[in-house]
Design a protein around this motif. Structure first.
Motif, PDB file in Angstrom:
ATOM      1  N   SER A   1       0.787   5.283   3.477  1.00 44.15           N
ATOM      2  CA  SER A   1       0.072   5.786   2.372  1.00 44.15           C
ATOM      3  C   SER A   1       0.583   4.990   1.192  1.00 44.15           C
ATOM      4  O   SER A   1      -0.003   4.332   0.348  1.00 44.15           O
ATOM      5  CB  SER A   1       0.275   7.323   2.406  1.00 44.15           C
ATOM      6  N   CYS A   2       2.038   4.864   1.046  1.00 44.50           N
ATOM      7  CA  CYS A   2       2.647   4.066  -0.031  1.00 44.50           C
ATOM      8  C   CYS A   2       2.534   2.648   0.011  1.00 44.50           C
ATOM      9  O   CYS A   2       1.869   1.929  -1.098  1.00 44.50           O
ATOM     10  CB  CYS A   2       4.175   4.502   0.183  1.00 44.50           C
ATOM     11  N   LEU A   3       2.331   2.075   1.276  1.00 47.16           N
ATOM     12  CA  LEU A   3       1.989   0.766   1.516  1.00 47.16           C
ATOM     13  C   LEU A   3       0.410   0.417   1.026  1.00 47.16           C
ATOM     14  O   LEU A   3       0.024  -0.502   0.407  1.00 47.16           O
ATOM     15  CB  LEU A   3       2.087   0.236   3.055  1.00 47.16           C
ATOM     16  N   LEU A   4      -0.590   1.512   1.412  1.00 51.52           N
ATOM     17  CA  LEU A   4      -1.870   1.397   1.016  1.00 51.52           C
ATOM     18  C   LEU A   4      -2.031   1.188  -0.619  1.00 51.52           C
ATOM     19  O   LEU A   4      -2.710   0.247  -1.262  1.00 51.52           O
ATOM     20  CB  LEU A   4      -2.814   2.298   1.439  1.00 51.52           C
ATOM     21  N   ILE A   5      -1.554   2.230  -1.273  1.00 48.96           N
ATOM     22  CA  ILE A   5      -1.316   2.275  -2.750  1.00 48.96           C
ATOM     23  C   ILE A   5      -1.004   0.998  -3.337  1.00 48.96           C
ATOM     24  O   ILE A   5      -1.553   0.393  -4.274  1.00 48.96           O
ATOM     25  CB  ILE A   5      -0.872   3.491  -3.178  1.00 48.96           C
ATOM     26  N   LEU A   6       0.343   0.508  -2.677  1.00 45.99           N
ATOM     27  CA  LEU A   6       0.968  -0.464  -3.261  1.00 45.99           C
ATOM     28  C   LEU A   6       0.144  -1.899  -3.186  1.00 45.99           C
ATOM     29  O   LEU A   6       0.061  -2.750  -4.117  1.00 45.99           O
ATOM     30  CB  LEU A   6       2.289  -0.604  -2.496  1.00 45.99           C
ATOM     31  N   SER A   7      -0.723  -2.022  -1.959  1.00 41.47           N
ATOM     32  CA  SER A   7      -1.376  -2.835  -1.851  1.00 41.47           C
ATOM     33  C   SER A   7      -2.787  -3.355  -2.569  1.00 41.47           C
ATOM     34  O   SER A   7      -2.856  -4.373  -3.180  1.00 41.47           O
ATOM     35  CB  SER A   7      -1.642  -3.153  -0.440  1.00 41.47           C
ATOM     36  N   VAL A   8      -3.078  -2.021  -2.977  1.00 46.78           N
ATOM     37  CA  VAL A   8      -4.208  -2.091  -3.886  1.00 46.78           C
ATOM     38  C   VAL A   8      -4.068  -2.210  -5.436  1.00 46.78           C
ATOM     39  O   VAL A   8      -4.509  -3.134  -6.210  1.00 46.78           O
ATOM     40  CB  VAL A   8      -5.208  -0.874  -3.672  1.00 46.78           C
ATOM     41  N   LEU A   9      -3.056  -1.343  -5.833  1.00 49.45           N
ATOM     42  CA  LEU A   9      -2.912  -1.250  -7.324  1.00 49.45           C
ATOM     43  C   LEU A   9      -1.783  -2.267  -7.754  1.00 49.45           C
ATOM     44  O   LEU A   9      -2.015  -2.659  -8.990  1.00 49.45           O
ATOM     45  CB  LEU A   9      -2.125   0.231  -7.516  1.00 49.45           C
ATOM     46  N   VAL A  10      -0.954  -2.771  -6.983  1.00 49.03           N
ATOM     47  CA  VAL A  10      -0.067  -3.811  -7.432  1.00 49.03           C
ATOM     48  C   VAL A  10      -0.499  -5.201  -7.118  1.00 49.03           C
ATOM     49  O   VAL A  10      -0.200  -5.876  -7.855  1.00 49.03           O
ATOM     50  CB  VAL A  10       1.469  -3.379  -6.727  1.00 49.03           C
TER      51      VAL A  10
END
Length: 286
Positions: free
Chosen positions: A239-248
């Motif tokens: 979940s953290c990796l998904l958010i990181l890949s999209v937002l960052v």
């Protein structure tokens, strides 16, 4: 303590580790893996010395040593696939792999270890499985990298649970098994990765810390929690990796990935509510 160890491991894998390895995307994945093994072995060896722990002689060889060799091979495969996915700008594929992984862990716990789920827990796992199936079907192709990541790490967790060895000593043994291969690769098959770049050298040295600590915490959690609980908690990392890949990092997530995200967290909420209810137990009769 099992929950604390698991949180430390999964949040590290979901946030700290991908950012760290993204900074090394100019270095080939195999070279980063070799450095990761070398510096991890030195770091965990220093920890054992500082804590006055010692490794026993592995001779005569026992079945446990074969299991440690198997876990070393599994984690090396998982590391290499993960590094390749991060460096190739495919964090979303890595994220999907670690979304699938807990389901494999739950299945292995039920089939191999005979772990049983309460009905509500079973419903939560079924909802998570449905979410992954929908995401895979709507993607239109079989995500081989994601499946390989999921399977290799689930098998690693199973082996580490079965072997029943101290987490730090077990990780040290794994890195020592892999160390000759890593040194051979750095000496004979890879180009120099540093070449006077102090920042890159520092990042490669730090791979020992960001590799060893989460894995030690994970092994400690695996000994204290059921595979079902451990597996479902693991949704924190992807979940953290998904958010990181999209937002960052600007990767594009299709609508089915967000549907997957929502259904997975709904399953987690159901599972957590049932776990809290079971922990409180029945009220005493006056």
């Amino acid at each position: 303590m099992g929950l604390i160890y698991a949180l430390g491991a999964y949040l590290s894998w979901g946030l700290v580790v991908p950012i760290h390895f993204k900074l090394l995307d100019s270095v080939p994945a195999g070279t980063v893996l070799a450095h990761r093994i070398v510096w991890s072995s030195l770091f965990v060896g220093a920890l054992l010395v500082a804590l006055r722990r010692s490794l026993r002689s592995p001779f005569p060889l026992r079945p446990r040593h074969g299991l440690l060799a198997a876990s070393a091979g599994l984690i090396a495969v998982n590391w290499l696939l993960y590094l390749w996915a991060v460096n190739a700008g495919r964090m979303l594929d890595a994220s999907l792999g670690y979304f699938i992984n807990p389901l494999v862990s739950v299945a292995l716990g039920a089939v191999v270890l005979g772990e049983r789920l309460r009905p509500v827990q079973g419903a939560a796992v079924g909802l998570a499985a449905l979410a992954v199936i929908v995401a895979v079907v709507t993607a239109g192709s079989l995500p081989l990298v994601s499946l390989a990541l999921a399977t290799s790490f689930a098998l690693y967790g199973l082996v580490r649970k079965v072997v029943g060895i101290d987490p730090m000593i077990g990780f040290c043994a794994e890195t020592l098994i892999l160390l000759p291969f890593a040194l051979f690769h750095l000496a004979f098959t890879s180009a120099p990765a540093v070449e006077g770049d102090t920042l890159r050298l520092s990042l490669l040295l730090l791979t020992g810390v960001t590799t060893a600590l989460p894995l030690i915490w994970f092994a400690a959690a695996a000994q204290r929690l059921t595979l079902a609980t451990l597996g479902l908690m693991q949704y924190l990392a992807p979940s953290c990796l998904l958010i990181l890949s999209v937002l960052v990092y600007g990767e594009r997530a299709e609508p089915q990935r967000w549907l997957l995200f929502a259904l997975i967290w709904l399953a987690l909420a159901i599972y957590a509510a049932d776990a809290l209810r079971a922990a409180r137990g029945p009220r005493p009769v006056p």
